[in-house]
Design a protein around this motif. Structure first.
Motif, PDB file in Angstrom:
ATOM      1  N   ARG A  87       1.160  -0.643  -0.041  1.00 33.23           N
ATOM      2  CA  ARG A  87      -0.046   0.084  -0.422  1.00 33.23           C
ATOM      3  C   ARG A  87       0.750   1.196   0.387  1.00 33.23           C
ATOM      4  O   ARG A  87       2.478   1.485   0.405  1.00 33.23           O
ATOM      5  N   TYR A 114      -1.742   5.221   7.135  1.00 28.74           N
ATOM      6  CA  TYR A 114      -1.554   4.548   5.607  1.00 28.74           C
ATOM      7  C   TYR A 114      -3.403   4.114   6.356  1.00 28.74           C
ATOM      8  O   TYR A 114      -3.882   4.000   7.476  1.00 28.74           O
ATOM      9  N   SER A 115      -4.278   3.843   5.071  1.00 31.23           N
ATOM     10  CA  SER A 115      -5.931   3.407   5.267  1.00 31.23           C
ATOM     11  C   SER A 115      -5.549   1.786   4.900  1.00 31.23           C
ATOM     12  O   SER A 115      -4.795   1.009   3.709  1.00 31.23           O
ATOM     13  N   LYS A 119     -10.136   2.744   7.187  1.00 31.39           N
ATOM     14  CA  LYS A 119      -9.487   3.131   8.436  1.00 31.39           C
ATOM     15  C   LYS A 119      -7.910   3.888   8.473  1.00 31.39           C
ATOM     16  O   LYS A 119      -7.473   2.686   7.452  1.00 31.39           O
ATOM     17  N   ILE A 120      -8.156   4.784   9.323  1.00 28.87           N
ATOM     18  CA  ILE A 120      -6.116   5.253   8.896  1.00 28.87           C
ATOM     19  C   ILE A 120      -5.665   5.034  10.424  1.00 28.87           C
ATOM     20  O   ILE A 120      -6.329   4.785  11.329  1.00 28.87           O
ATOM     21  N   TYR A 121      -4.781   4.272   9.767  1.00 27.12           N
ATOM     22  CA  TYR A 121      -3.423   4.056  11.064  1.00 27.12           C
ATOM     23  C   TYR A 121      -2.250   4.601  10.742  1.00 27.12           C
ATOM     24  O   TYR A 121      -1.870   5.183  10.016  1.00 27.12           O
TER      25      TYR A 121
END
Length: 154
Positions: A87, A114-115, A119-121
């Protein structure tokens, strides 16, 4: 000795040194070379030697635990790089971690986002001993497994 990549590996080195020092001091107490001071609570050299030896053994056990955790993280990191899906993430911050030092040098870390599955982490990299050529907002390749764990290849 190579620089540790994970903070657990650095802790393992610290506890290995502590273990060695306490065991040597304990053996010096057993041999009578090192004696308790007049103000010490323990006045018997043999008892003092046992105390130092036990502290050394406990530090050795803690060192083994940190070594195992570091190895497990290294295996997990390699598995993520080999089997994870690629990603594109975004660098949020590159900074020098001044609170950690090894051989008079502090490592760098990268905060990145990152997505995954909507969800965004937000994560941080392992210890990087050379300054990465990245700036805030740059794109970065992130390897992700099905559980959402991530790793960087730099």
């Amino acid at each position: 000795m190579k620089r540790p990549r994970y903070i657990e590996s650095l802790y393992a080195l610290i506890f290995l040194d502590l273990s060695f020092v306490f065991i040597v001091v304990g053996l010096l107490c057993f041999s009578g070379i090192m004696k308790p001071s007049a103000h010490a609570r323990v006045q018997e050299p043999i008892v003092l030697g046992k105390i130092f030896l036990m502290i050394g053994i406990v530090c050795g056990v803690v060192q083994i635990i940190f070594s195992l955790i570091g190895r497990r993280r290294a295996k997990s990191h390699q598995a993520l790089l080999a089997q994870g899906s690629r990603r594109i993430g975004t660098v949020e911050k590159v900074y020098l971690q001044k609170s950690v030092r090894f051989r008079r040098k502090s490592p760098f870390r990268i905060y990145y986002a990152y997505s995954f599955q909507g969800k965004i982490y937000h994560e941080k990299s392992d210890l990087l001993w050379d300054q990465p050529d990245l700036n805030e907002g740059d794109s970065i390749e992130v390897f992700i497994n099905d559980a959402g764990k991530a790793a960087l290849r730099l």
